[in-house]
Design a protein around this motif. Sequence first.
Motif, PDB file in Angstrom:
ATOM      1  N   CYS A  56     -11.815  10.604 -34.426  1.00  0.00           N
ATOM      2  CA  CYS A  56     -10.921  11.755 -34.308  1.00  0.00           C
ATOM      3  C   CYS A  56      -9.728  11.492 -35.224  1.00  0.00           C
ATOM      4  N   VAL A  57      -9.479  12.407 -36.158  1.00  0.00           N
ATOM      5  CA  VAL A  57      -8.375  12.237 -37.108  1.00  0.00           C
ATOM      6  C   VAL A  57      -7.058  12.583 -36.420  1.00  0.00           C
ATOM      7  N   LEU A  58      -6.079  11.705 -36.556  1.00  0.00           N
ATOM      8  CA  LEU A  58      -4.757  11.921 -35.958  1.00  0.00           C
ATOM      9  C   LEU A  58      -3.707  12.245 -37.013  1.00  0.00           C
ATOM     10  N   ALA A 100     -17.918   8.825 -45.839  1.00  0.00           N
ATOM     11  CA  ALA A 100     -16.600   9.263 -45.368  1.00  0.00           C
ATOM     12  C   ALA A 100     -15.527   8.491 -46.113  1.00  0.00           C
ATOM     13  N   GLN A 101     -14.545   9.220 -46.637  1.00  0.00           N
ATOM     14  CA  GLN A 101     -13.472   8.598 -47.418  1.00  0.00           C
ATOM     15  C   GLN A 101     -12.129   9.206 -47.044  1.00  0.00           C
ATOM     16  N   ALA A 102     -11.124   8.366 -46.835  1.00  0.00           N
ATOM     17  CA  ALA A 102      -9.768   8.853 -46.593  1.00  0.00           C
ATOM     18  C   ALA A 102      -9.219   9.427 -47.892  1.00  0.00           C
ATOM     19  N   THR A 103      -8.736  10.665 -47.862  1.00  0.00           N
ATOM     20  CA  THR A 103      -8.182  11.256 -49.082  1.00  0.00           C
ATOM     21  C   THR A 103      -6.737  10.820 -49.305  1.00  0.00           C
ATOM     22  N   GLU A 104      -6.107  10.298 -48.258  1.00  0.00           N
ATOM     23  CA  GLU A 104      -4.734   9.795 -48.304  1.00  0.00           C
ATOM     24  C   GLU A 104      -4.605   8.799 -47.157  1.00  0.00           C
ATOM     25  N   ASN A 105      -3.433   8.238 -46.952  1.00  0.00           N
ATOM     26  CA  ASN A 105      -3.252   7.319 -45.826  1.00  0.00           C
ATOM     27  C   ASN A 105      -3.537   8.060 -44.523  1.00  0.00           C
ATOM     28  N   CYS A 106      -4.400   7.487 -43.696  1.00  0.00           N
ATOM     29  CA  CYS A 106      -4.866   8.174 -42.488  1.00  0.00           C
ATOM     30  C   CYS A 106      -4.711   7.295 -41.256  1.00  0.00           C
ATOM     31  N   THR A 107      -4.573   7.979 -40.126  1.00  0.00           N
ATOM     32  CA  THR A 107      -4.641   7.327 -38.818  1.00  0.00           C
ATOM     33  C   THR A 107      -5.681   8.064 -37.997  1.00  0.00           C
ATOM     34  N   PHE A 108      -6.528   7.336 -37.310  1.00  0.00           N
ATOM     35  CA  PHE A 108      -7.528   8.003 -36.483  1.00  0.00           C
ATOM     36  C   PHE A 108      -7.872   7.166 -35.254  1.00  0.00           C
ATOM     37  N   ALA A 109      -8.381   7.860 -34.263  1.00  0.00           N
ATOM     38  CA  ALA A 109      -8.911   7.207 -33.069  1.00  0.00           C
ATOM     39  C   ALA A 109     -10.397   6.970 -33.316  1.00  0.00           C
TER      40      ALA A 109
END
Length: 224
Positions: A56-58, A100-109
């Motif tokens: 889940c993207v936060l 799956a790739q982060a397009t920028e700095n990400c936080t996720f559960a």
Amino acid sequence: MIKLNAKAKSILVQASFMDAGDEFATAKLMEASTITTASARTVLFRESDQAEHFYCVLNGYVRLYRLNKDCREADVRICGPGDTFNDCLIFGADRYHYHAQATENCTFARFELSRLRSMIEDDPKIAKTLMQCLSRSLVTTLDCVANDRLQTAPQRVANYLVMQCPSDAASYSLRLPFQKSVLAGKLGLAPEALSRAFSSLRDAGVIVCGRVIKVNDVAALKQF
């Protein structure tokens, strides 16, 4: 261990798969999550890798995509705050279906699929809410396919801009939260097709300057 700030916690609690209708079940799902981060352009996993996690993207955006035999990329979906992915793996698939790739700095559960499956066996309420999550995901996917077939590229862009418009505004400005290449993927367009679409929308009062988009006539855009 990364601690959730109030905003991220609110996003996670309000995510569709958390709506178990039972505070105890929701608490169990919260406890099962691990909060992690990824820097821009980090590949979280690759297609056909052994499937281990549901996400889940936060904060930030994650790009889901596939490669053909010539290594040409095609975006499947762009996931933003509150969006989940790998829903289709919860009930038994053992391989990831895309990269799956982060397009920028990400936080996720992140949730271990094996643990979720055990929780489903133990608690019918959790099983029900995750099935509802799968159902909503399927409807969203079908809607995306329908829009891709029914709308031209300029219409897809116009619809996106209308959806971002503040209530009752006659005009507004928007700064994209991501690069235009990410917007192209989100709308199922090649970057060059997105550029042509923006050009087509000039007559509707759309002006693009970098990541800033100015819409001078919302009413005209709605009629495009």
